[in-house]
Scaffold this motif. Structure first.
Motif, PDB file in Angstrom:
ATOM      1  N   GLN A 182       0.819  -1.203   0.000  1.00  0.00           N
ATOM      2  CA  GLN A 182       0.000   0.000   0.000  1.00  0.00           C
ATOM      3  C   GLN A 182       0.866   1.271   0.000  1.00  0.00           C
ATOM      4  OE1 GLN A 182      -2.907  -1.232  -1.070  1.00  0.00           O
ATOM      5  NE2 GLN A 182      -4.034   0.081   0.347  1.00  0.00           N
ATOM      6  N   LEU A 183       2.037   1.172   0.599  1.00  0.00           N
ATOM      7  CA  LEU A 183       2.918   2.332   0.670  1.00  0.00           C
ATOM      8  C   LEU A 183       3.435   2.749  -0.709  1.00  0.00           C
ATOM      9  CD1 LEU A 183       5.021   1.451   3.849  1.00  0.00           C
ATOM     10  CD2 LEU A 183       3.098   3.038   3.675  1.00  0.00           C
ATOM     11  N   ILE A 184       3.455   1.822  -1.650  1.00  0.00           N
ATOM     12  CA  ILE A 184       3.960   2.143  -2.994  1.00  0.00           C
ATOM     13  C   ILE A 184       2.850   2.235  -4.034  1.00  0.00           C
ATOM     14  CG2 ILE A 184       6.227   1.151  -2.516  1.00  0.00           C
ATOM     15  CD1 ILE A 184       5.356  -1.334  -4.080  1.00  0.00           C
ATOM     16  N   GLY A 185       1.612   2.284  -3.566  1.00  0.00           N
ATOM     17  CA  GLY A 185       0.513   2.482  -4.506  1.00  0.00           C
ATOM     18  C   GLY A 185      -0.519   1.389  -4.543  1.00  0.00           C
ATOM     19  N   LEU A 190      -1.035  -2.214 -10.833  1.00  0.00           N
ATOM     20  CA  LEU A 190      -1.125  -3.362 -11.742  1.00  0.00           C
ATOM     21  C   LEU A 190      -1.249  -2.987 -13.220  1.00  0.00           C
ATOM     22  CD1 LEU A 190      -3.353  -5.759  -9.604  1.00  0.00           C
ATOM     23  CD2 LEU A 190      -0.954  -6.087 -10.220  1.00  0.00           C
ATOM     24  N   PRO A 191      -2.165  -2.078 -13.582  1.00  0.00           N
ATOM     25  CA  PRO A 191      -2.299  -1.767 -15.018  1.00  0.00           C
ATOM     26  C   PRO A 191      -1.044  -1.165 -15.630  1.00  0.00           C
ATOM     27  CG  PRO A 191      -4.213  -0.997 -13.788  1.00  0.00           C
ATOM     28  CD  PRO A 191      -3.172  -1.375 -12.780  1.00  0.00           C
ATOM     29  N   ARG A 198       2.953  -8.709 -14.905  1.00  0.00           N
ATOM     30  CA  ARG A 198       1.639  -8.575 -14.279  1.00  0.00           C
ATOM     31  C   ARG A 198       1.109  -9.866 -13.641  1.00  0.00           C
ATOM     32  NH1 ARG A 198      -1.211  -6.528 -18.371  1.00  0.00           N
ATOM     33  NH2 ARG A 198      -0.511  -4.413 -17.917  1.00  0.00           N
ATOM     34  N   PRO A 199       1.215 -11.037 -14.305  1.00  0.00           N
ATOM     35  CA  PRO A 199       0.658 -12.251 -13.673  1.00  0.00           C
ATOM     36  C   PRO A 199       1.286 -12.567 -12.319  1.00  0.00           C
ATOM     37  CG  PRO A 199       1.037 -12.620 -16.002  1.00  0.00           C
ATOM     38  CD  PRO A 199       1.679 -11.305 -15.680  1.00  0.00           C
ATOM     39  N   ARG A 200       2.628 -12.472 -12.225  1.00  0.00           N
ATOM     40  CA  ARG A 200       3.270 -12.782 -10.953  1.00  0.00           C
ATOM     41  C   ARG A 200       2.944 -11.724  -9.893  1.00  0.00           C
ATOM     42  NH1 ARG A 200       7.348 -16.148  -9.603  1.00  0.00           N
ATOM     43  NH2 ARG A 200       6.322 -17.388 -11.201  1.00  0.00           N
ATOM     44  N   ALA A 201       2.928 -10.458 -10.312  1.00  0.00           N
ATOM     45  CA  ALA A 201       2.581  -9.384  -9.378  1.00  0.00           C
ATOM     46  C   ALA A 201       1.155  -9.552  -8.876  1.00  0.00           C
ATOM     47  CB  ALA A 201       2.759  -8.028 -10.055  1.00  0.00           C
ATOM     48  N   LEU A 202       0.269  -9.983  -9.772  1.00  0.00           N
ATOM     49  CA  LEU A 202      -1.127 -10.176  -9.388  1.00  0.00           C
ATOM     50  C   LEU A 202      -1.252 -11.267  -8.330  1.00  0.00           C
ATOM     51  CD1 LEU A 202      -4.052  -9.301  -9.952  1.00  0.00           C
ATOM     52  CD2 LEU A 202      -4.128 -11.029 -11.758  1.00  0.00           C
ATOM     53  N   ASP A 421     -11.480  -5.200 -10.508  1.00  0.00           N
ATOM     54  CA  ASP A 421     -11.481  -3.818 -10.024  1.00  0.00           C
ATOM     55  C   ASP A 421     -10.374  -2.955 -10.605  1.00  0.00           C
ATOM     56  OD1 ASP A 421     -13.637  -4.536  -8.497  1.00  0.00           O
ATOM     57  OD2 ASP A 421     -12.510  -4.747  -6.633  1.00  0.00           O
ATOM     58  N   TYR A 422      -9.245  -3.574 -10.983  1.00  0.00           N
ATOM     59  CA  TYR A 422      -8.093  -2.753 -11.363  1.00  0.00           C
ATOM     60  C   TYR A 422      -7.577  -2.992 -12.778  1.00  0.00           C
ATOM     61  CZ  TYR A 422      -7.934  -1.591  -6.431  1.00  0.00           C
ATOM     62  OH  TYR A 422      -8.266  -1.134  -5.179  1.00  0.00           O
ATOM     63  N   LEU A 423      -8.024  -4.052 -13.424  1.00  0.00           N
ATOM     64  CA  LEU A 423      -7.606  -4.292 -14.796  1.00  0.00           C
ATOM     65  C   LEU A 423      -8.806  -4.177 -15.718  1.00  0.00           C
ATOM     66  CD1 LEU A 423      -5.205  -7.331 -14.306  1.00  0.00           C
ATOM     67  CD2 LEU A 423      -4.609  -4.917 -14.445  1.00  0.00           C
ATOM     68  N   SER A 424      -8.550  -3.925 -16.976  1.00  0.00           N
ATOM     69  CA  SER A 424      -9.641  -3.777 -17.938  1.00  0.00           C
ATOM     70  C   SER A 424     -10.329  -5.111 -18.155  1.00  0.00           C
ATOM     71  CB  SER A 424      -9.101  -3.266 -19.274  1.00  0.00           C
ATOM     72  OG  SER A 424      -8.305  -4.261 -19.893  1.00  0.00           O
ATOM     73  N   THR A 425     -11.557  -5.054 -18.670  1.00  0.00           N
ATOM     74  CA  THR A 425     -12.305  -6.275 -18.955  1.00  0.00           C
ATOM     75  C   THR A 425     -11.552  -7.141 -19.945  1.00  0.00           C
ATOM     76  OG1 THR A 425     -14.372  -5.102 -18.573  1.00  0.00           O
ATOM     77  CG2 THR A 425     -14.502  -7.180 -19.786  1.00  0.00           C
ATOM     78  N   ARG A 426     -10.915  -6.513 -20.902  1.00  0.00           N
ATOM     79  CA  ARG A 426     -10.177  -7.263 -21.920  1.00  0.00           C
ATOM     80  C   ARG A 426      -9.025  -8.042 -21.280  1.00  0.00           C
ATOM     81  NH1 ARG A 426      -5.577  -6.348 -24.429  1.00  0.00           N
ATOM     82  NH2 ARG A 426      -5.429  -4.238 -23.608  1.00  0.00           N
TER      83      ARG A 426
END
Length: 432
Positions: A182-185, A190-191, A198-202, A421-426
């Motif tokens: 949370q301290l870094i955003g 993610l986007p 992205r997959p590993r971060a997710l 909530d944070y990535l596009s539908t696509r």
């Protein structure tokens, strides 16, 4: 040089301690009114609000049924019940996720039940099943009060006591990680991350997110040696008595349903009051989760329950608001669809290939009828049910899962939520 390393170690420890106390200071839930949900179908006189609700008037007999409801009904926000006696102690049905919440519930029992002869005193505790959100608050009730339940539930509780430290460590680690992220955003990052990252971060964010939610519970207060130890194991047809005075049987029927939602599920029927405490055989307004299965066993259990009760009965679910026979039918439809989807919609995915279980599970969610989704928040939880359904069908017996498996799949539900909530539908569709 060694002295420098020693001083550096002390400095890092001091920084870590300061961070834990001031940056990562945890706020634990102190009462059951910490969580709310948008309106779901509710019955007149039985709103989806936290606290004790009287289910029937005192004219129905010497024991008056109550339900303790915890919105929002999602992960670990479970319900409990109480049969209040007009003349002596009553029967508590299940506890809550931790001793602090359970203590609050017990403290509110006396004012909720009035000042009759029983005065909200607990004469025994009966457990519907062995899931953590129904048993971990056990120590908040005097250890002198006898505990009751069936033998398989007792076996699973003893097994869970040995793994409690692992669950607590995992939750604490993830909670700390979420605060640091949370301290870094937080998940808003993610986007903006490269596609390969992205997959590993997710996965990392998902693990930390679900741990943060569970970390609000007072897991640090739980003593593994004080989980329920049954004074007597009971089975279908056994009478339940309280260890007082004449010890006459209570007007309640204990009914073992088998291994369906958990490793052992039971319900309590009160024919005089026309009330049933169902444990987690019912989730109302929130998508059910199945850890044993198969779905046909759940459908059969609900059919049997409807036959044994009636349209004028009230049902206290393990999660969600008090309901009636219509609510039971909604849950039955959910598992009828689950069975059909895994059997027919996944017919092209060989059952004996476990690596295809998750593919089938997401397909089950994608094809879930909108009419069914309208009855249940968090419909993505059917993905867990579909995986369990495949396991149960493959082995020809209820699935056997451990705490690690459950935490992994709760994390996947958090992953789905973050994608939504944070990535596009696509992006979400391409990565499912």
């Amino acid at each position: 040089m060694n002295r420098c390393f020693f001083l550096f170690g002390i400095l890092l420890s001091a920084i870590g301690f300061f961070a834990w106390k001031h940056v990562f200071n945890r706020q634990h839930y102190q009462d059951s009114c910490s969580n709310f949900r948008s309106p779901v179908r509710t019955l007149e006189g039985h709103p989806f609000t936290c606290g004790w609700q009287q289910l029937r008037p005192k004219t129905f007999g010497d024991f008056v049924p109550y339900a303790f409801i915890q919105p929002n009904g999602s992960w670990c926000w479970s319900n409990a019940g109480f049969m209040a006696s007009l003349h002596g102690p009553g029967l508590l049905v299940d506890t809550l996720m931790d001793p602090v919440l359970t203590s609050t519930m017990v403290a509110e029992l006396k004012p909720a039940t009035g000042t009759g002869g029983g005065e909200g005193r607990i004469g025994a505790v009966v457990f519907t099943h062995p899931d953590v959100d129904h048993i971990l608050g056990n120590q908040a009730v005097s250890m002198e009060v006898p505990r009751l339940g069936d033998v398989k539930a007792q076996q699973d509780i003893l097994a869970q006591a040995k793994t409690l430290h692992r669950m607590r460590f995992t939750v604490n680690l993830g909670y700390l990680l979420w605060q640091a992220l949370q301290l870094i955003g937080g998940p808003r990052l993610l986007p903006s991350l490269p596609g390969w990252m992205r997959p590993r971060a997710l996965q990392v964010f998902s693990f930390a997110n679900y741990a943060f939610k569970l970390g609000g519970f007072n897991l640090h207060t739980i003593d593994a040696d004080k989980l329920p130890a049954f004074a007597k194991t009971i089975q279908t047809g056994d009478e339940i008595t309280l260890d007082i005075g004449d010890a006459s049987p209570l007007p309640v029927k204990f009914w073992q349903m088998g291994s369906i939602h958990s490793k052992s599920d039971s319900v309590l029927l009160l024919p005089q009051s026309r009330v049933c405490y169902t444990g987690d055989l019912l989730f109302i307004g929130i998508a059910p989760v199945m850890w044993a299965g198969p779905a046909k066993s759940w459908v059969t259990a609900l059919d049997d329950l409807l036959k044994a009760t009636g349209e004028d009965w009230l049902f206290v679910p393990g999660h969600g608001p008090v309901t009636d026979a219509i609510g039971v039918q909604h849950v039955k439809s959910y598992f009828e669809y689950l069975h059909q989807a895994v059997s027919e919609n996944c017919a092209d995915l060989p059952l004996m290939q476990p690596e295809l279980d998750e593919t089938c599970a997401w397909r089950t969610l994608e094809r879930m009828p909108n009419q069914l989704k309208e009855h249940f928040h968090e419909p993505e939880r059917i993905v867990i049910c579909a995986v369990i359904e495949r396991v149960a069908l493959r082995t020809g017996a209820p699935a056997k899962v451990d705490v690690k498996f459950k935490l992994q799949w709760i994390s996947k539900m958090s992953e789905y939520e973050l994608k939504r909530d944070y990535l596009s539908t696509r992006l979400m569709r391409s990565e499912l």
